[in-house]
Design a protein around this motif. Structure first.
Motif, PDB file in Angstrom:
ATOM      1  N   THR A 103       0.701  -0.687  -0.086  1.00  0.00           N
ATOM      2  CA  THR A 103      -0.202   0.190  -0.301  1.00  0.00           C
ATOM      3  C   THR A 103       0.794   1.100  -0.461  1.00  0.00           C
ATOM      4  O   THR A 103       2.263   1.391   0.240  1.00  0.00           O
ATOM      5  N   ALA A 104       0.560   2.278  -0.649  1.00  0.00           N
ATOM      6  CA  ALA A 104       0.726   3.411   0.293  1.00  0.00           C
ATOM      7  C   ALA A 104       1.036   3.619   0.802  1.00  0.00           C
ATOM      8  O   ALA A 104       3.301   3.958   1.336  1.00  0.00           O
ATOM      9  N   GLN A 105       1.029   2.529   2.229  1.00  0.00           N
ATOM     10  CA  GLN A 105       1.304   3.396   3.192  1.00  0.00           C
ATOM     11  C   GLN A 105       2.272   2.771   3.495  1.00  0.00           C
ATOM     12  O   GLN A 105       3.365   3.370   4.625  1.00  0.00           O
ATOM     13  N   LYS A 109       6.852   8.855   4.036  1.00  0.00           N
ATOM     14  CA  LYS A 109       7.515  10.473   3.336  1.00  0.00           C
ATOM     15  C   LYS A 109       8.135  10.727   4.173  1.00  0.00           C
ATOM     16  O   LYS A 109       9.290  11.577   3.514  1.00  0.00           O
ATOM     17  N   SER A 141      -8.686   4.646  -3.448  1.00  0.00           N
ATOM     18  CA  SER A 141      -8.558   5.807  -3.220  1.00  0.00           C
ATOM     19  C   SER A 141      -8.017   6.196  -4.240  1.00  0.00           C
ATOM     20  O   SER A 141      -7.447   7.534  -4.495  1.00  0.00           O
ATOM     21  N   LEU A 142      -6.943   5.532  -4.474  1.00  0.00           N
ATOM     22  CA  LEU A 142      -5.473   5.362  -5.994  1.00  0.00           C
ATOM     23  C   LEU A 142      -6.124   5.888  -7.225  1.00  0.00           C
ATOM     24  O   LEU A 142      -5.572   6.496  -7.784  1.00  0.00           O
ATOM     25  N   ASP A 145      -6.994   8.985  -8.540  1.00  0.00           N
ATOM     26  CA  ASP A 145      -6.020  10.297  -7.762  1.00  0.00           C
ATOM     27  C   ASP A 145      -5.002  10.087  -8.537  1.00  0.00           C
ATOM     28  O   ASP A 145      -4.321   9.363  -8.037  1.00  0.00           O
ATOM     29  N   ASP A 147      -2.977  12.667  -9.218  1.00  0.00           N
ATOM     30  CA  ASP A 147      -1.255  12.498  -7.970  1.00  0.00           C
ATOM     31  C   ASP A 147      -1.119  11.357  -7.165  1.00  0.00           C
ATOM     32  O   ASP A 147       0.720  11.060  -7.448  1.00  0.00           O
ATOM     33  N   GLY A 148      -1.477  10.681  -6.703  1.00  0.00           N
ATOM     34  CA  GLY A 148      -1.536   9.451  -5.445  1.00  0.00           C
ATOM     35  C   GLY A 148      -1.174   8.412  -7.116  1.00  0.00           C
ATOM     36  O   GLY A 148      -0.367   7.719  -6.781  1.00  0.00           O
ATOM     37  N   TYR A 151       3.149   8.600  -7.450  1.00  0.00           N
ATOM     38  CA  TYR A 151       2.941   9.260  -7.187  1.00  0.00           C
ATOM     39  C   TYR A 151       3.457   7.026  -6.633  1.00  0.00           C
ATOM     40  O   TYR A 151       4.264   6.651  -5.942  1.00  0.00           O
ATOM     41  N   PHE A 152       2.521   6.494  -6.890  1.00  0.00           N
ATOM     42  CA  PHE A 152       2.624   5.102  -6.090  1.00  0.00           C
ATOM     43  C   PHE A 152       2.961   4.311  -7.518  1.00  0.00           C
ATOM     44  O   PHE A 152       3.929   3.054  -6.666  1.00  0.00           O
ATOM     45  N   GLN A 155       6.579   4.276  -6.708  1.00  0.00           N
ATOM     46  CA  GLN A 155       7.153   3.683  -5.285  1.00  0.00           C
ATOM     47  C   GLN A 155       7.096   2.254  -6.303  1.00  0.00           C
ATOM     48  O   GLN A 155       7.839   1.418  -5.137  1.00  0.00           O
TER      49      GLN A 155
END
Length: 306
Positions: A103-105, A109, A141-142, A145, A147-148, A151-152, A155
């Motif tokens: 996950t993004a978590q 960051k 949620s991604l 999105d 931008d998210g 970024y992911f 990642q």
């Protein structure tokens, strides 16, 4: 993958321009070891109650490679990485790949680095002998999105570097939402492939999850993105009496008994998709025992030359 599989994933986590014109043989990597295996979600209930006995039954049925779908609190089906590695070795099984949601978590960051939790995930995958760490989900949620999502995808590539340092490769496994979520002139799956580095992020194409949806024909996807599918989940699909595993009316069945051109798809994957890891997954059984289904599916694959 049915609703329970979606919940299972959530609960355990708390383009090459001009490529279609290239000769097909350029997408085959002679250095890749070809493997035929089984995703253990196929026998999920049995793995919950008797992992050791179930793995032994699979081995007796001809299985030599498995792919896990259960890594919780640094344990595979209740075993530590070292314990599960020994269990597999005692049975003479290998586990080249496994599913663990990133996950993004899992990216800190503030530190500009992966969390210790995710680093342990990669460490345990290497310990147990995996070659591929596959993330089989993308948080809702991604998905829209931008931008998210961008970024992911960065990642993803960073995780590819992390896995590479341990002699492995990071990868992504699709469901159906990648094909129903539109981005620009394409879909979310196109975006994922366009924004991940092929040398760092492998794709595991599930040929059944998106069946029946616009853009969900595996042969077309392989032709559109040649050389991108090191791993494939092999399924056949029939009309479901209920809403089906993915919610659009189909469920998996014994290979060769459904509506998918499975044999032709695998032939193209081997020739043009860059596929070396062929993994059987059946999630519905039409009254048959799941282990018996694995044995039948495996024999069919062997008859097809895998």
């Amino acid at each position: 993958m049915n609703h329970s599989r979606r919940e299972f994933i959530k609960n355990t986590t708390l383009v090459v321009a001009g490529a279609a014109l290239m000769p097909d043989h350029l997408f085959a990597d002679p250095k890749k070891i070809e493997r035929l295996g089984v995703q253990l979600y196929t026998v999920r209930d049995a793995m919950k109650t008797d992992p050791s006995g179930t793995l032994k039954k699979l081995y007796d049925g001809g299985v030599r490679h498995v792919e896990h779908a259960n890594y919780i609190d640094r344990k595979f089906y209740g075993y530590t990485a070292k314990e599960f590695k020994k269990l597999l070795a005692d049975i003479d099984l290998q586990m080249p790949s496994g599913h663990t949601v990133m996950t993004a978590q899992d990216w800190d960051k503030a530190k500009g680095d992966f969390t210790d939790k995710w680093k342990y995930t990669i460490e345990d995958a290497a310990t147990v002998g995996q070659k591929y760490v596959i993330s089989p989900w993308l948080d809702e949620s991604l998905r829209t999105d931008m931008d998210g999502l961008k970024y992911f995808m960065e990642q993803f590539n960073k995780c590819g570097e992390l896995c590479k340092a341990s002699g492995m490769k990071f990868g992504y496994h699709n469901h159906d939402f990648e094909f129903t979520t539109k981005i620009g002139d394409g879909n979310l799956y196109d975006y994922i492939l366009a924004n991940t580095e092929p040398l760092l992020v492998a794709q595991q194409l599930d040929i059944g999850n998106m069946f029946g949806l616009p853009g969900g024909v595996a042969i077309d996807i392989i032709n559109k993105h040649p050389g991108r599918f090191e791993l494939i989940h092999i399924k056949d699909e029939i009309k479901s009496a209920t809403n089906g595993e993915m919610g659009h009316g189909y469920e998996s069945t014994i290979l060769g008994q459904g509506l998918l051109p499975v044999r032709e798809t695998l032939k193209l994957a081997r020739k043009k998709g860059g596929t070396s890891q062929f993994i059987i997954e059946q999630e519905s059984y039409q009254g048959k025992d799941p282990v018996d289904c694995v044995k039948i599916d495996l024999q069919i694959m062997k008859n097809w030359g895998y």
